[in-house]
Design a protein around this motif. Sequence first.
Motif, PDB file in Angstrom:
ATOM      1  N   ASP A 166      15.614  -4.115   2.629  1.00  0.00           N
ATOM      2  CA  ASP A 166      14.656  -3.357   1.813  1.00  0.00           C
ATOM      3  C   ASP A 166      15.337  -2.424   0.813  1.00  0.00           C
ATOM      4  N   LYS A 180      15.874  -4.519  -5.045  1.00  0.00           N
ATOM      5  CA  LYS A 180      16.029  -3.593  -3.931  1.00  0.00           C
ATOM      6  C   LYS A 180      15.720  -2.160  -4.368  1.00  0.00           C
ATOM      7  N   VAL A 216      12.484  -0.189   8.450  1.00  0.00           N
ATOM      8  CA  VAL A 216      13.063  -0.251   7.108  1.00  0.00           C
ATOM      9  C   VAL A 216      14.503  -0.702   7.265  1.00  0.00           C
ATOM     10  N   ARG A 236       4.703  -0.950   3.944  1.00  0.00           N
ATOM     11  CA  ARG A 236       5.131  -1.860   4.997  1.00  0.00           C
ATOM     12  C   ARG A 236       4.241  -1.681   6.215  1.00  0.00           C
TER      13      ARG A 236
END
Length: 731
Positions: A474, A497, A410, A404
């Motif tokens: 996430d 996920k 997150v 990311r």
Amino acid sequence: MKQVVQNYKSGELALLDVPVPGCKPGGVLVRTAYSLISTGTELMKVSEAGMSMLGKARSRPDQVAKVVQSVATNGVPATYRKVMGKLDSYTPLGYSLCGVVEQVGAGIDDVKAGDLVACAGNEHALHAELNWVPKNLYAPVPDGLAPRHAAFGTVGSIALQGVRQGESRLGETALVIGLGLIGQLVAQLLTASGVRVVGVDPDPARCELAERLGAAACGDPASPAVESAVAELTDGHGVDQVYLAAGGGSNQPVELAARLCRDRGRVVDIGKCRLDLPWNAYYEKELDVRFSRSYGPGRYDPEYEIEGRDYPIGYVRWTERRNLACFLDLAARGRVDVEPLITRTAAFDDAVETYQHLKDGDLKAVAVLFRYPEQDAEEGPSDGAPVMTVPAVRGGGRSSAPARAAKTPVRLAFVGAGNYATSMLLPHLAQRDGVELSTVVTTTALSAANAQRKFGFREATTDLDAVLGDASVDAVFVVTRHSSHAELTRRALLAGKAVFVEKPLALTEEELTGVLAAVEESGNDRLQVGFNRRFAPLLQEARKRFGARTGPASLRYLVNAGRLDHGSWYLQQGTEGSRFAGEGGHFVDTASWLLGADPVSVYALAPSGNEDLQVVLGYPDGSTATISYVTTGAAGFPKETLDLVADGKVLQLDDFVRSSVYDGRKRWVSSRLPKARDKGQPAELAAFVRAVRTGGPMPVPLPSLVATTAATLAVRAALTGGAPVTLAEAR
């Protein structure tokens, strides 16, 4: 096929390729599953082979006498050629094994191909992949008895015959001198017969083992504690029988036997020790000295052993074969426990190295087993023990994921906001930079609202589908009751996920298979189970200071779980599984992490009348982990204490408050934690968040999570079946 052999002249040990024996009439061809090294008889033979010619002569005066007779009859040259030819040839080793009948010879109708049998005899139950065994030297293995335990049948028969020669009676007291393999079995058999046992051995570990397995008291032969124990148990009269199960050249055993035996007591020689009987001592007490000849009546009689002519039961109740069958029955019914006697299980291919370690003293063992290649074949172990298949991990492909952007938080969703989530997980996540608590999902609106208010979730809902369909989420935390873990995990994986699920991952094999099917279908293996103890700072530091192992380890994990409050949902075993199914994964995972491997076998015992549980895990290198999960302990005693012993070192953990490592030269002790116990949750959560952020591997590999779950589930099968469960990896 391969067979262990030794050259008695040079002392060379080898794993030799030899022809497969034929299946002759009157016997069966057996493919070996496990064979047992007799650490007494076989090591004596191995040690003698390494001696000089003079040393060999001194150790075997009986053979020297035969040579002298041969010289007188045949002359020196012929005798020399005969002796050298015999010495300079390979001889077999082994006499106790368990295996599967491969082929049945003519005249055999009591077993068939595929049956599991225990076999005896130093010419027929050899350390070899295949053996031909005549009828009176094998016995069928009872249902539920593990092959590794049935491999003790022959040495068990030796011990059993010794006990029969002692004619022990209920309520008597016996002294067992020498607590090696035979002595340990003699002590257990006597205890099972209602006889109180005092054991003698210079090795404190063997004394402790015998006491753990039922002996009333044990000690060093020179210790006054042994005489005190005998005096106390017999009101000063002395023991009723003495069993000499020791070896060596010392006359101390027979002298000790005379001193501690009662008037007109019995002394039974089972081992091979010096027998220079002190005449006065034996005469004054009129002691009855007896010998126990190996496995029982029939031994050394070729008509019985080779030709299969049985003795009528009315005249000879306990023959060689009946003793073998009797010992197997006792082991199958739990009257004798051989598992604690197993020091190591070695691969058959490592036979030569194993003998060398035993000979050199690097491996101090009570019993060592060879495990044969057939046990590792694709179809799984060819034995009668219960087998649980560990589902194979397939179809992943996302052990890592795209990283990311550095400043992008997150986003986490929580399914469930009960006590554990709100006390042990969310407080750490709410304070962590780079984490956004996105959504909390509960079955009741109020609990969701409470969690949102306390921890700052952006949203609170009861709609799980909305969360799983939210592309901005996430990772999903599954922190609900046990019965829903597997299904919620499966759905979250299919939604793409990353998943953190509290233990247990699954309550049944079917649930576990369903989770892995979701991994295969989605290609998403981004899964972590909340096995937090491996992340605890004290354990991390202790493991580092303990260092790498070279030999097998013994691990003891005492969990003083205590009793549950009335009304706890943990008591709803019909829907939520047993307490151990719910919590036991923690302790299995910790043991496996410390031992660096996944378990291959599970054995469990539960006393009647309470929820206490003893679980023994076996590992590929012979290491064992014993988890004592108890509910009947004192409330003030620490919940978790752990000891790991290997290579002359000891690691100790005291309830996540202090840890220490002893290595023989120095001792390391951690400082006591100043605040609450840290069982690893902060580090575990940090590792999970880091893996999600960076796209790196999950903190614990998926195969390890699956193996731990399968081992936890196998406990129920082991309790139900009353036998060890082999964990066979799916291929």
